[in-house]
Design an enzyme around this catalytic site. Structure first.
Site, short mmCIF file in Angstrom:
data_model
loop_
_atom_site.label_atom_id
_atom_site.label_comp_id
_atom_site.label_asym_id
_atom_site.label_seq_id
_atom_site.Cartn_x
_atom_site.Cartn_y
_atom_site.Cartn_z
N SER A 11 6.21 1.87 -5.72
CA SER A 11 7.27 2.72 -6.27
C SER A 11 7.01 4.14 -5.79
O SER A 11 6.66 5.03 -6.55
CB SER A 11 7.28 2.65 -7.80
N HIS A 123 6.13 -3.65 -10.14
CA HIS A 123 4.78 -4.21 -10.01
C HIS A 123 4.65 -5.62 -10.53
O HIS A 123 3.56 -6.19 -10.55
CB HIS A 123 3.77 -3.31 -10.73
N GLU A 132 4.48 0.45 -16.26
CA GLU A 132 3.08 0.38 -16.68
C GLU A 132 2.92 0.62 -18.18
O GLU A 132 3.50 1.57 -18.72
CB GLU A 132 2.25 1.45 -15.94
N GLU A 175 -1.29 -4.31 -10.47
CA GLU A 175 -2.43 -3.47 -10.86
C GLU A 175 -3.36 -4.18 -11.83
O GLU A 175 -4.14 -3.54 -12.55
CB GLU A 175 -1.93 -2.14 -11.43
N ASP A 211 4.11 4.39 -18.17
CA ASP A 211 4.69 4.99 -16.97
C ASP A 211 5.95 4.20 -16.64
O ASP A 211 5.88 3.16 -16.00
CB ASP A 211 3.71 4.93 -15.78
N GLU A 254 4.64 9.04 -18.51
CA GLU A 254 4.68 9.48 -17.10
C GLU A 254 6.07 9.24 -16.51
O GLU A 254 6.69 8.21 -16.80
CB GLU A 254 3.62 8.69 -16.32
N ASP A 281 4.63 12.41 -11.81
CA ASP A 281 4.10 11.71 -10.63
C ASP A 281 5.09 11.87 -9.47
O ASP A 281 4.95 12.77 -8.64
CB ASP A 281 3.86 10.24 -11.00
N LYS A 306 -2.29 11.81 -6.49
CA LYS A 306 -2.56 10.70 -5.58
C LYS A 306 -2.77 11.29 -4.20
O LYS A 306 -1.82 11.80 -3.59
CB LYS A 306 -1.36 9.75 -5.53
N HIS A 334 -4.91 5.86 -8.54
CA HIS A 334 -4.84 4.84 -7.49
C HIS A 334 -3.37 4.60 -7.10
O HIS A 334 -2.48 5.27 -7.62
CB HIS A 334 -5.45 3.54 -8.01
N LYS A 357 -6.48 7.01 -13.50
CA LYS A 357 -5.63 5.84 -13.68
C LYS A 357 -5.95 4.88 -12.54
O LYS A 357 -5.66 5.17 -11.39
CB LYS A 357 -4.16 6.28 -13.64
P1 PGA Z 1 2.84 3.01 -6.93
O1 PGA Z 1 2.84 3.16 -8.51
O2 PGA Z 1 1.45 3.10 -6.43
O3 PGA Z 1 3.48 1.67 -6.71
O4 PGA Z 1 3.70 4.14 -6.43
C1 PGA Z 1 1.92 3.92 -9.23
C2 PGA Z 1 2.59 4.89 -10.16
O5 PGA Z 1 3.84 4.99 -10.21
O6 PGA Z 1 1.90 5.62 -10.86
ZN ZN Z 2 3.71 6.78 -11.71
#
Ligand code: PGA
Ligand code: ZN
Length: 391
Positions: A11, A123, A132, A175, A211, A254, A281, A306, A334, A357
């Site tokens: 995503s 996911h 999440e 995840e 999230d 998030e 994010d 990230k 991650h 995370k």
């Molecule tokens: P992604 O998701 O690594 O698939 O982008 C992680 C997140 O949205 O925090």
């Molecule tokens: Zn996110």
């Protein structure tokens, strides 16, 4: 000698640095990275050979060589791998653990893990819109204890899901969290809340977070969010979140709105002040310019970090410092497509991040970070407290 592996997201935010893929349908369905690898070996490598082993210097050379804002010429995947490997080699040359080299200081504080125990959205193959569902063992005293709290809840959750929804309910998503056939956000939060109390923890030992990664269920033509069988405008979605925060004492939220919705973020952040943290994010994509906009607009209480969204260790540290200076918390994160690389465990410790995370306490690419943090805790010794979280 330094080695590094970089991750990939499902995503992804629209403003992330470019992950260079081959696009050649005959190899890996177009997702091969032979061009990025070749950029490392034939373009970046020869240019860096002979310089002092220093990631900041290497990063600034690579940024200049690439010359594009999104790192699309050499690829952020190529650049970040070299950047991380250089930092590792430098730490090794100095005989220091990576976290001490990245940010030298006298006292380190370990991050609270945010463990993604139920997966939805992009996911998982279920109907949950929210991507999440996270447990956050803020009541633990040490990192090791936090991992134990999380692992215990994760396994009690497995027993409950298996009993109530059958064996397919405990298959896992990207995840490592379960991907049960639930439909509603509240269903998932209810079952996790039960797992927390059946594990013997109070609501203040282990908090909850979500999230939604809401850009993924935003219909930009109609300006509505498609969640839990309804089409909600931003105001209605805010009410939905405020209700969830109240019912489940959510600690973190998030990407509650889509990745351009700075003012909706600001509105919710203000409304939840003192009760729950709003984390950005996809809206920030670890990009100092976008984080600056967020700071000005008071769009969030925390920033997700990230490294592969921005593409160098230097810019990642800049994004973190900028956030911290503005009083924002950080979550080092991650990606859904991870590797066994443990760089983010060191990064989170180095900068004293409130959270890390890195998935459920399951699957090697997630557990590797938890194990590395346990080693870091051991290396720091007696004085290795867990970050205290306030909202
Ligand atoms: P992604 O998701 O690594 O698939 O982008 C992680 C997140 O949205 O925090
Ligand atoms: Zn996110």
């Amino acid at each position: 000698m330094g080695r590094a592996a970089v991750p990939s997201g499902a995503s992804t935010g629209a403003h992330e640095a470019v992950e260079l893929r081959d696009g050649d349908r005959n190899r890996f369905g177009g997702l091969g990275v032979s061009r990025a690898v070749s950029n490392v070996n034939t373009v970046i490598g020869p240019r860096l050979a002979g310089i002092d082993c220093d990631f900041e210097e290497a990063d600034s050379i690579m940024i200049r060589m690439d010359g594009t804002k999104e790192k699309k010429k050499l690829g952020a995947n190529a650049i970040l791998a070299v950047s991380m490997a250089t930092a590792r080699a430098a730490a090794q040359e100095r005989g220091e653990p990576l976290f001490r080299y990245l940010v030298p200081k006298d006292r380190y504080v370990l991050p609270v893990p945010m463990m993604n125990v139920i997966n939805g959205g992009k996911h998982a193959g279920n109907d949950l819109a929210v991507q999440e569902f996270l447990i956050e063992p803020v009541g633990a005293k040490t990192f090791g204890e936090a991992v134990r709290f999380g692992a215990e809840v994760y396994h009690v959750l497995k027993q409950i899901l298996r009993k109530e929804f059958g064996p397919y309910a405990v298959n896992v998503g990207d995840e490592g969290g379960y991907a049960p056939p639930l439909k509603l956000t509240r269903d998932a939060l209810d079952v996790i809340s039960r797992a927390i109390s059946q594990s013997g923890f109070s609501q203040s030992d282990v908090r909850l977070g979500i999230d939604p990664a809401s850009s993924e269920f935003y219909d930009s033509e109609k300006s509505v969010y498609l969640v839990d069988g309804r089409a909600l405008n931003a105001g209605e979605l805010e009410d939905f979140y405020v209700d969830l925060v109240r019912t489940y004492r959510l600690l973190t939220l998030e990407d509650p709105f889509h990745e351009e919705a700075f003012s909706d973020f600001s509105h919710l952040t203000k409304k939840l002040e003192g009760t729950a943290m709003v984390i950005g994010d996809d809206i920030y994509v670890t990009n100092p310019d976008r984080i600056r906009t967020g700071i000005k607009k008071r769009a969030s209480t925390a920033v997700l970090i990230k490294p592969n969204q921005i593409g160098t260790v230097t810019e990642t540290l800049e994004a973190i410092k900028l956030s911290q200076k503005a009083g924002l918390s950080t979550v080092i994160s991650h990606r859904s497509g991870e590797t066994e690389d443990v760089f983010i465990a060191h990064l989170a410790t180095a900068v004293g991040s409130q959270f890390i995370k890195t998935g459920a306490p399951a699957r090697g690419e997630r557990v590797s970070k938890y194990n590395e943090l346990l080693r870091i805790e051991e290396e720091i010794g007696n004085d290795a407290p867990l970050n205290r979280i306030g909202t």
